[in-house]
Write a protein that holds these residues in place. Structure first.
Motif, mmCIF file in Angstrom:
data_model
loop_
_atom_site.group_PDB
_atom_site.id
_atom_site.type_symbol
_atom_site.label_atom_id
_atom_site.label_comp_id
_atom_site.label_asym_id
_atom_site.label_seq_id
_atom_site.Cartn_x
_atom_site.Cartn_y
_atom_site.Cartn_z
ATOM 1 N N PRO A 189 0.836 -1.209 0.000
ATOM 2 C CA PRO A 189 0.000 0.000 0.000
ATOM 3 C C PRO A 189 0.867 1.253 0.000
ATOM 4 N N ASP A 190 0.286 2.369 -0.460
ATOM 5 C CA ASP A 190 1.018 3.630 -0.370
ATOM 6 C C ASP A 190 1.018 4.105 1.085
ATOM 7 N N ASN A 191 1.745 5.179 1.366
ATOM 8 C CA ASN A 191 1.904 5.630 2.756
ATOM 9 C C ASN A 191 0.576 5.986 3.410
ATOM 10 N N ALA A 192 -0.294 6.673 2.676
ATOM 11 C CA ALA A 192 -1.576 7.095 3.251
ATOM 12 C C ALA A 192 -2.445 5.894 3.594
ATOM 13 N N ALA A 193 -2.505 4.906 2.677
ATOM 14 C CA ALA A 193 -3.325 3.725 2.929
ATOM 15 C C ALA A 193 -2.762 2.908 4.088
ATOM 16 N N GLU A 194 -1.435 2.800 4.151
ATOM 17 C CA GLU A 194 -0.852 2.013 5.247
ATOM 18 C C GLU A 194 -1.049 2.707 6.592
ATOM 19 N N ARG A 195 -0.988 4.034 6.617
ATOM 20 C CA ARG A 195 -1.235 4.751 7.863
ATOM 21 C C ARG A 195 -2.690 4.541 8.315
ATOM 22 N N ALA A 196 -3.625 4.597 7.362
ATOM 23 C CA ALA A 196 -5.025 4.351 7.703
ATOM 24 C C ALA A 196 -5.224 2.928 8.207
ATOM 25 N N LEU A 197 -4.495 1.994 7.614
ATOM 26 C CA LEU A 197 -4.577 0.600 8.058
ATOM 27 C C LEU A 197 -4.051 0.448 9.481
ATOM 28 N N LEU A 198 -2.913 1.088 9.750
ATOM 29 C CA LEU A 198 -2.307 0.978 11.077
ATOM 30 C C LEU A 198 -3.141 1.680 12.145
ATOM 31 N N GLY A 199 -3.856 2.720 11.741
ATOM 32 C CA GLY A 199 -4.625 3.479 12.722
ATOM 33 C C GLY A 199 -6.056 3.025 12.878
ATOM 34 N N GLY A 200 -6.491 2.065 12.077
ATOM 35 C CA GLY A 200 -7.882 1.625 12.130
ATOM 36 C C GLY A 200 -8.045 0.246 12.730
ATOM 37 N N GLU A 201 -9.225 -0.316 12.517
ATOM 38 C CA GLU A 201 -9.530 -1.655 13.010
ATOM 39 C C GLU A 201 -8.938 -2.706 12.081
ATOM 40 N N ASP A 202 -8.887 -3.933 12.578
ATOM 41 C CA ASP A 202 -8.477 -5.057 11.750
ATOM 42 C C ASP A 202 -9.475 -5.185 10.602
ATOM 43 N N PRO A 203 -9.008 -5.126 9.332
ATOM 44 C CA PRO A 203 -9.941 -5.200 8.199
ATOM 45 C C PRO A 203 -10.851 -6.422 8.242
ATOM 46 N N ARG A 204 -10.354 -7.536 8.777
ATOM 47 C CA ARG A 204 -11.188 -8.742 8.814
ATOM 48 C C ARG A 204 -12.395 -8.562 9.718
ATOM 49 N N ARG A 205 -12.270 -7.733 10.763
ATOM 50 C CA ARG A 205 -13.415 -7.471 11.627
ATOM 51 C C ARG A 205 -14.430 -6.558 10.957
ATOM 52 N N GLU A 206 -13.963 -5.778 9.980
ATOM 53 C CA GLU A 206 -14.841 -4.853 9.292
ATOM 54 C C GLU A 206 -15.680 -5.540 8.213
ATOM 55 N N LEU A 207 -15.349 -6.792 7.877
ATOM 56 C CA LEU A 207 -16.069 -7.481 6.808
ATOM 57 C C LEU A 207 -17.557 -7.595 7.110
ATOM 58 N N ALA A 208 -17.889 -7.795 8.383
ATOM 59 C CA ALA A 208 -19.292 -7.953 8.760
ATOM 60 C C ALA A 208 -20.108 -6.692 8.508
ATOM 61 N N SER A 209 -19.431 -5.556 8.380
ATOM 62 C CA SER A 209 -20.155 -4.294 8.166
ATOM 63 C C SER A 209 -20.569 -4.092 6.710
ATOM 64 N N LEU A 210 -20.099 -4.959 5.829
ATOM 65 C CA LEU A 210 -20.446 -4.839 4.417
ATOM 66 C C LEU A 210 -21.857 -5.368 4.178
ATOM 67 N N ASN A 211 -22.694 -4.571 3.565
ATOM 68 C CA ASN A 211 -24.063 -4.987 3.257
ATOM 69 C C ASN A 211 -24.132 -5.521 1.835
ATOM 70 N N PRO A 212 -24.647 -6.754 1.645
ATOM 71 C CA PRO A 212 -24.751 -7.304 0.287
ATOM 72 C C PRO A 212 -25.495 -6.365 -0.633
ATOM 73 N N ALA A 213 -24.872 -6.047 -1.778
ATOM 74 C CA ALA A 213 -25.425 -5.001 -2.639
ATOM 75 C C ALA A 213 -26.086 -5.531 -3.906
ATOM 76 N N LEU A 214 -25.610 -6.648 -4.439
ATOM 77 C CA LEU A 214 -26.093 -7.101 -5.735
ATOM 78 C C LEU A 214 -26.783 -8.455 -5.675
ATOM 79 N N GLY A 215 -26.137 -9.423 -5.049
ATOM 80 C CA GLY A 215 -26.669 -10.773 -5.025
ATOM 81 C C GLY A 215 -26.491 -11.471 -6.357
ATOM 82 N N VAL A 216 -26.974 -12.713 -6.418
ATOM 83 C CA VAL A 216 -26.819 -13.528 -7.615
ATOM 84 C C VAL A 216 -27.522 -12.893 -8.808
ATOM 85 N N ALA A 217 -28.750 -12.408 -8.597
ATOM 86 C CA ALA A 217 -29.512 -11.817 -9.705
ATOM 87 C C ALA A 217 -28.841 -10.553 -10.231
#
Length: 322
Positions: A189-217
């Motif tokens: 990642p670039d410096n800005a993205a890595e800083r945001a990664l280091l300062g935020g939550e574990d991305p794997r914990r954030e997966l649950a916050s994703l709302n399904p947008a399209l589905g199979v159809a």
């Protein structure tokens, strides 16, 4: 407004709606996979084109997270297969198991029966197990004991592989590499993205916050819309000129195959749809070409003078736009 104009207007709105949907989806996934908007868009283009994606990179740069984020954000059934040297074909396809009570064999489907399958570190498995993916990726079915069984639709394989220089890897055969329309890398990642990664939550914990947008159809609708994106004769001339250059220039061991040419067309159409356009432009082909040729073109011995230049850039500089 006449009927012809109304029909044209409705058709023209479809790419615009698709762009709105996909822009929102890219932004949502971008909250998890930081600083990789282009890579996210390429992965989505590959899915919309009906293909499979190969991600080659070192461990720890987010390959698995990208696959999980795509599945969560779209709303697809997700299974992860960790490829190891002792993995057998039946471990991923499934097997017939004898039921004593009924005196019959029952098929127990393996993890391959999902809509988005992550084949993690695919090049750590033996060639026999790697080849078990071939029929699934090309025919969207598997054959067990002479019986063919259809896989879910859509069926999208994201395979990750470590660089071949790492210990315990088996090179993927060319026949299997050609089944992947696209191969990408994520990189650091670039410096800005890595800083945001280091300062935020574990991305794997954030997966649950994703709302399904399209589905199979929704995915099926986008795949149909992408195939309807217009490819003009002049644009097809450009595509053929690119493919012909890889075969006739003498710089590569093998040129692009007819299958690769189709993959180039379909992913370019998907890229144009993501941009909200009803027709493909030369820049759509140029955007997806690096991922199409990265795992297909090897330099012929004795033509290493320009080896530092990536094949896609070399091709685009050599082939004029009609």
């Amino acid at each position: 407004m006449g009927l012809d104009q109304l029909a044209h207007s409705e058709a023209a709105l479809q790419p615009a709606r698709a762009r709105q949907q996909l822009d929102a989806l890219v932004a949502d996934i971008g909250r998890i996979v930081l600083g990789k908007e282009r890579e996210i868009r390429l992965a989505l283009a590959c899915l919309i084109a009906g293909g499979n994606l190969l991600i080659e990179d070192i461990p720890g740069v987010g390959k698995t997270t990208l696959a999980q984020a795509l599945a969560h954000a779209i709303g697809l059934k997700f299974r992860r297969i960790q490829f190891t040297s002792d993995l057998l074909p039946a471990d991923i396809i499934g097997a017939a198991v004898y039921d004593r009570a009924r005196g019959e064999f029952d098929f127990r489907p393996g993890p391959l029966f999902a809509e988005l399958v992550l084949a993690d570190e695919v090049n750590r498995a033996t060639p026999k197990t790697q080849s078990a993916l071939l029929e699934a990726m090309e025919e969207r079915q598997v054959t067990v004991d002479g019986v063919s069984r259809a896989l879910p639709q859509p069926f999208f394989v994201i395979a990750t592989q470590n660089p071949q220089s790492q210990v315990g890897t088996y090179p993927l055969p060319e026949s299997q590499l050609d089944r992947f329309p696209m191969c990408i890398t994520l990189g650091y990642p670039d410096n800005a993205a890595e800083r945001a990664l280091l300062g935020g939550e574990d991305p794997r914990r954030e997966l649950a916050s994703l709302n399904p947008a399209l589905g199979v159809a929704g995915i099926a609708s986008l795949q149909t819309a992408a195939r309807r994106v217009h490819a003009s004769p002049a644009w097809l001339d450009y595509l053929q000129a690119v493919v012909y250059f890889t075969r006739a220039s003498g710089r590569y061991v093998h040129g692009l195959s007819p299958r690769a040419a189709l993959h180039l067309k379909w992913t370019a159409q998907a890229w144009a749809l993501m941009a909200g356009r009803p027709a493909v432009l030369p820049e759509d082909l140029q955007a997806v070409l690096p991922g199409i040729v990265a795992h297909r073109l090897w330099r012929r011995p004795g033509t290493e003078a320009g080896a530092a230049q990536k094949p896609a850039r070399e091709i685009l500089e050599a082939v004029p736009i009609p």
